[in-house]
Design a protein around this motif. Sequence first.
Motif, short mmCIF file in Angstrom:
data_model
loop_
_atom_site.label_atom_id
_atom_site.label_comp_id
_atom_site.label_asym_id
_atom_site.label_seq_id
_atom_site.Cartn_x
_atom_site.Cartn_y
_atom_site.Cartn_z
N VAL A 115 0.85 -1.19 0.00
CA VAL A 115 0.00 0.00 0.00
C VAL A 115 0.89 1.24 0.00
O VAL A 115 1.79 1.36 0.84
N PRO A 116 0.66 2.15 -0.94
CA PRO A 116 1.47 3.38 -0.95
C PRO A 116 1.25 4.18 0.34
O PRO A 116 0.13 4.19 0.89
N PRO A 117 2.29 4.83 0.84
CA PRO A 117 2.16 5.59 2.09
C PRO A 117 1.02 6.61 2.05
O PRO A 117 0.36 6.84 3.06
N ALA A 118 0.74 7.19 0.90
CA ALA A 118 -0.32 8.18 0.80
C ALA A 118 -1.70 7.57 1.06
O ALA A 118 -2.63 8.27 1.44
N GLU A 119 -1.85 6.26 0.86
CA GLU A 119 -3.13 5.60 1.06
C GLU A 119 -3.28 4.99 2.45
O GLU A 119 -4.34 4.46 2.78
N LEU A 120 -2.24 5.03 3.24
CA LEU A 120 -2.32 4.50 4.60
C LEU A 120 -3.13 5.45 5.47
O LEU A 120 -3.10 6.67 5.27
N PRO A 121 -3.84 4.91 6.45
CA PRO A 121 -4.61 5.81 7.33
C PRO A 121 -3.67 6.69 8.16
O PRO A 121 -2.55 6.30 8.48
N ASP A 122 -4.18 7.83 8.49
CA ASP A 122 -3.42 8.79 9.29
C ASP A 122 -3.20 8.21 10.69
O ASP A 122 -4.06 7.52 11.26
N GLU A 123 -2.04 8.48 11.27
CA GLU A 123 -1.71 7.96 12.59
C GLU A 123 -2.72 8.41 13.64
O GLU A 123 -3.11 7.64 14.52
N GLN A 124 -3.20 9.64 13.54
CA GLN A 124 -4.18 10.16 14.51
C GLN A 124 -5.48 9.35 14.44
O GLN A 124 -6.08 9.03 15.47
N VAL A 125 -5.91 8.98 13.23
CA VAL A 125 -7.13 8.19 13.07
C VAL A 125 -6.95 6.82 13.73
O VAL A 125 -7.84 6.33 14.43
N LEU A 126 -5.79 6.21 13.53
CA LEU A 126 -5.53 4.91 14.15
C LEU A 126 -5.53 5.00 15.67
O LEU A 126 -6.06 4.11 16.36
N ARG A 127 -4.97 6.08 16.21
CA ARG A 127 -4.98 6.25 17.67
C ARG A 127 -6.40 6.39 18.21
O ARG A 127 -6.74 5.84 19.24
N GLU A 128 -7.23 7.13 17.49
CA GLU A 128 -8.62 7.29 17.91
C GLU A 128 -9.37 5.96 17.87
O GLU A 128 -10.20 5.67 18.74
N VAL A 129 -9.10 5.14 16.87
CA VAL A 129 -9.73 3.82 16.78
C VAL A 129 -9.29 2.95 17.96
O VAL A 129 -10.11 2.28 18.60
N ILE A 130 -8.01 2.95 18.26
CA ILE A 130 -7.50 2.16 19.38
C ILE A 130 -8.12 2.65 20.69
O ILE A 130 -8.56 1.84 21.53
N ASP A 131 -8.18 3.96 20.87
CA ASP A 131 -8.78 4.51 22.09
C ASP A 131 -10.25 4.11 22.17
O ASP A 131 -10.75 3.78 23.26
N GLY A 132 -10.94 4.13 21.05
CA GLY A 132 -12.36 3.73 21.03
C GLY A 132 -12.54 2.27 21.38
O GLY A 132 -13.47 1.90 22.12
N LEU A 133 -11.65 1.39 20.87
CA LEU A 133 -11.73 -0.03 21.19
C LEU A 133 -11.43 -0.27 22.66
O LEU A 133 -12.05 -1.13 23.31
N ARG A 134 -10.50 0.46 23.21
CA ARG A 134 -10.17 0.29 24.63
C ARG A 134 -11.33 0.74 25.52
O ARG A 134 -11.54 0.19 26.60
N ALA A 135 -12.06 1.73 25.06
CA ALA A 135 -13.19 2.25 25.85
C ALA A 135 -14.35 1.25 25.90
O ALA A 135 -15.20 1.34 26.78
N LEU A 136 -14.38 0.30 24.99
CA LEU A 136 -15.46 -0.70 25.01
C LEU A 136 -15.30 -1.59 26.15
O LEU A 136 -15.36 -2.30 26.82
#
Length: 136
Positions: A115-136
């Motif tokens: 996957v080209p780096p430009a198509e990878l999700p932003d690091e901030q988005v990934l952190r928010e997803v992880i935080d959301g999963l931890r909150a479950l």
Amino acid sequence: MSQDGPAVSGHRTASWYDDEAGPVVRPYAMTRGRTRSAAETPLDLIALVVSETRRDDPVHDPTLSPEHLDIIRMCRDEPLSVAELAAGLDLPVGVVRVLIGDLLDAELVHVSRPVPPAELPDEQVLREVIDGLRAL
């Protein structure tokens, strides 16, 4: 190149070998004069090539060159990039691309592209997803 070939009509012909290197096969001979393959998959330097054949599944196709078979063997154990194959075979990248295209057409390898780096999700988005999963 050695010019020690037999005399033909009073002229010396060039030999098809180099004294130090041994027999030389020109790259265009390996690709039968082609500079592109019929494969529709773009083959950039980082594209990963994986053999479709198993280790105990020998390929008996008389249309394949030794270089084709080398590519299949090299990619059996682990995916290799086009650049790694070219370096390992000591062949120009353009030649390796054509050979890989032949193998793609014969369905003996498949190519995956990182996957080209430009198509990878932003690091901030990934952190928010992880935080959301931890909150479950």
